[in-house]
Design an enzyme around this catalytic site. Structure first.
Site, PDB file in Angstrom:
ATOM      1  N   LEU A  24       1.064  -0.858   0.023  1.00  0.00           N
ATOM      2  CA  LEU A  24      -0.050   0.280  -0.032  1.00  0.00           C
ATOM      3  C   LEU A  24       0.951   1.376   0.139  1.00  0.00           C
ATOM      4  CD1 LEU A  24      -2.813  -1.189   2.633  1.00  0.00           C
ATOM      5  CD2 LEU A  24      -3.250  -0.622   0.324  1.00  0.00           C
ATOM      6  N   GLY A  27       7.054   4.601   3.289  1.00  0.00           N
ATOM      7  CA  GLY A  27       7.821   5.332   4.234  1.00  0.00           C
ATOM      8  C   GLY A  27       9.207   5.630   4.748  1.00  0.00           C
ATOM      9  N   GLY A  28       9.292   6.341   5.419  1.00  0.00           N
ATOM     10  CA  GLY A  28      10.688   6.852   6.438  1.00  0.00           C
ATOM     11  C   GLY A  28      10.732   5.747   7.619  1.00  0.00           C
ATOM     12  N   GLY A  30       8.495   3.020   7.215  1.00  0.00           N
ATOM     13  CA  GLY A  30       8.565   0.990   7.195  1.00  0.00           C
ATOM     14  C   GLY A  30       7.523   1.025   5.931  1.00  0.00           C
ATOM     15  N   ASP A 140       3.017  12.896  14.828  1.00  0.00           N
ATOM     16  CA  ASP A 140       3.515  13.025  13.462  1.00  0.00           C
ATOM     17  C   ASP A 140       2.319  13.009  12.570  1.00  0.00           C
ATOM     18  OD1 ASP A 140       5.050  12.886  11.218  1.00  0.00           O
ATOM     19  OD2 ASP A 140       5.383  11.055  11.535  1.00  0.00           O
TER      20      ASP A 140
END
Length: 670
Positions: A24, A27-28, A30, A140
């Site tokens: 899907l 990113g940073g 995982g 975040d």
């Protein structure tokens, strides 16, 4: 549907019990995969990158930290189903939201405006209200962590950044997204709930303009603007929304509104205005939403709502990152001073009024258990029970010689009669029915659990599993609509040993049973028990010195794990408090102290009770425990509060050899 790409070479095919079908996103932190649960439900599985946590201990700390989000109510958030470690890498399983990110929609379709922007603001700030009320900080919040599902915006990944920040090997790197970070974060200070409000304001500007308020170029340039420049708010047409977003982007964390204040202002409530007298979050909205939340797809439809009389537990599994979970409990308690003095004769199988001498250490009358009004000498034993009509629990059955002899309380009386039909027998809260395990397999080789109508004496026989699997320790669900039995399997040529098999869920209305074979090898040494909300069952998972409590949904999917609790203790009755919010264990490293824990998430023990015991009765009420302690040459069961002060004696057992093989089943409310 979000963009789905095939698995790549090197991607896992499975993570624990979840089969992976595609990617899907990445990113940073995982990679996020689309997965399928054992029940066929689609889930999102986030597998963290290798090296984000230092070692096994740091990995468990990460899982425990993420588990704090279990307390988050499911308002505009993606329900998190479970978390754990697979081949050394932490993973998080959450509800699959069939929708794109806010970042992708704004990039492809353009900015939001008017009522669409206002709905987005209300939905996302409601999620922050729920997150903050649970004591969690997102850390975040950004457009890529807002999914636009068919039923509205959903916030994801709350609490992960904080967990990584505490356990990451990247100790010199601040974890977060530069364009949405706060001045205090850049100054090296901890990010609290006000940091989420800053990021929320920045996200709303992105939604309204298609650009982050402080740019997208180099991090040093972005950081300079965050610290020194005010954002351009002219694209926000609504003056009230523009003013709110501007206050959220205040350089001073103390000048920003809370999520609750922001929501009240978005709803036009005067309590959200600056300086108003009611700045608290709108708890009524959250309470209504919690009760009305739709069932999670991994949960069966029946018995979903909060259990009657258990309003203290309002969270649902999947409401947040599910590493926490509820545990086994009960407690044996110490009585200071001498036991009550019984005056007058006591007859076997009969009752007489009794009086008690004042306890040297009485529990205050406002909070302690009532005085005993009668004593019952139990047939066939050395046991005497002392009870009151005002007790919240009542002995409904007992067995001797490891269940070879069972005695059952007659409805509406204090008489106990021997029962040769069943091994174990437990009564529901109303006293109308009982769950009972049969003594033998039927002609087709099935083990039987009966639902007994205590008024008429009739029984509905339910086939559970074939020989050599057998059920034990029947338990009613909190709402009385389902039953639970632990399953073992006879092994060996001489059939003298058993091993863990799983559990069975019994639907009382349809008289049907669902057998769940548990595949985890570390589970099931101890029996299974209901979680307080009735949506899951738990058991201890034991591997060497590692001891934790794992929860499964009613079809066998792992939901939660409590890592940071004590060690198992034998309990005869309820493992979880009546409200569903507390559990008990031995404290870590000792069997001379009892610890009380929250079922919502890992954390510090709520109380430590100095008391040495081998067996518990369970919970007397939400503020008292009940259990056994050695007394002279025999044993007695007493009531104790959280400070360790004992109340009255509930029962005595004069013969140590008999005590070792007896089992007392108390029922709440019968």
């Amino acid at each position: 549907m979000p963009d789905l790409v095939p698995l790549r070479t090197g991607d896992p095919q499975r993570i624990r019990e979840y089969r992976l079908t595609g990617r899907l996103g990445e990113g940073g932190q995982g990679t996020v995969y689309l997965g399928v649960s054992p029940t066929g439900a689609r889930v999102a599985v986030k597998l963290l990158r290798p090296g984000r946590t230092q070692d096994g201990e740091a990995t468990e700390r990460f899982v425990r930290e993420v588990g704090m989000a279990q307390r988050v109510a499911p308002f505009c958030t993606a329900a998190v189903i479970g978390t754990g470690v697979d081949r050394g890498r932490p993973y998080i399983v959450s509800e699959y939201i069939d929708g794109p990110t806010l970042e992708a929609v704004v990039t492809s379709e353009g900015p939001r405006e008017g009522s669409a922007l206002h709905r987005l603001a209300v939905g996302t700030v409601t999620a922050l209200v729920a997150i903050h009320q649970a004591g969690v900080v997102h850390r975040d919040f950004k457009p890529s962590n807002v999914l636009l599902g068919p039923d509205g915006p959903r916030v994801i990944d709350f609490g992960i950044a904080k967990a990584l920040d505490r356990t990451s090997t990247l100790t010199v790197t601040t974890i977060g997204t530069p364009s949405y970070m706060t001045p205090e974060q850049l100054a090296g200070e901890d990010a609290g709930p006000s940091a989420d409000m800053f990021a929320w304001g920045a996200t709303m500007i992105f939604a309204a303009t298609g650009r982050p308020p402080f740019g997208v170029d180099s991090p040093p340039a972005i950081f300079n603007r965050i610290i020194n420049l005010d954002p351009d708010l002219r694209a926000i047409a609504d003056p009230a929304l523009r003013d709110l977003i501007g206050q959220c982007l205040d350089k001073d964390a103390g000048g920003r509104p809370t999520a609750g204040e922001a929501l009240l202002r978005l709803l036009g409530h005067p309590g959200g205005a600056p300086g108003a007298a009611t700045p608290a979050a709108p708890r009524g909205i959250l309470a209504e939403g919690s009760a009305a939340a739709s069932p999670h797809p991994l949960y069966p439809a029946r018995g979903e709502g909060p259990a009657k009389g258990r309003s203290g537990l309002r969270i649902a599994v999947g409401a947040g990152l599910a590493v926490a979970l509820v545990a086994a409990g009960g407690i044996t308690l110490a009585l200071r001073g001498t036991p009550p003095k019984i005056v007058g004769p006591i007859w076997t199988g009969d009752t007489r009024d009794v009086t008690t001498s004042p306890s040297p250490d009485p529990v205050p009358a406002v909070s302690g258990p009532p005085r005993a009004s009668r004593a019952i000498k139990l047939p066939g034993s050395s046991i005497t029970v002392y009870e009151s009509d005002d007790d919240p629990i009542r002995l409904s059955s007992y067995s001797l010689e490891w269940d070879k002899r069972l005695y059952v309380r007659e409805p509406g009386s204090s008489r106990f009669t021997k029962n040769d039909d069943y091994f174990q027998y437990t009564v529901n809260a109303s006293g109308s029915h009982a769950l009972a395990t049969g003594r033998s397999y039927d002609k087709r080789g099935y083990a039987i659990v009966s639902v007994v109508d205590r008024r008429s004496g009739t029984a509905s026989r339910i086939r559970i599993a074939r020989d050599p699997v057998y059920p034990t320790l029947p338990q009613w669900s909190p709402n009385g609509e389902q039953g639970l039995v632990t399953l073992y399997e006879v092994v060996g040529k001489d059939r003298k040993e058993s091993r863990e098999y799983g559990y069975a869920i019994i639907d009382i209305a349809t008289k049907q049973a669902r057998v769940v074979r548990v595949k985890e090898k570390d589970a099931g040494t101890w029996s299974y028990f209901w979680r307080g909300d009735g949506r899951a069952v738990g058991t201890w998972a034991l591997t060497g010195e590692t001891q934790r409590i794992r929860f499964y949904d009613l079809r066998g999917t792992v939901l939660q794990t409590l890592l940071d609790v004590g060690t198992p203790i034998t309990v005869e009755g309820d493992d979880v408090s009546p409200s569903g919010s507390l559990l008990v264990t031995y404290c870590k490293g000792t069997e001379k102290e009892i610890c009380i824990w929250s079922t919502a998430a890992d954390g510090e023990a709520k109380a430590r009770i100095p008391f040495e015991t081998e067996r518990l009765i369970g919970w007397y009420d939400d503020r008292h425990l009940a259990g056994w302690r050695k007394r002279g040459t025999g044993y007695e069961a007493v009531v104790i509060d959280f400070q360790g002060k004992a109340g009255r004696v509930l029962a005595t057992s004069a013969e140590p050899a008999e005590y070792d093989r007896q089992f007392m089943r108390y029922t709440r409310g019968s």
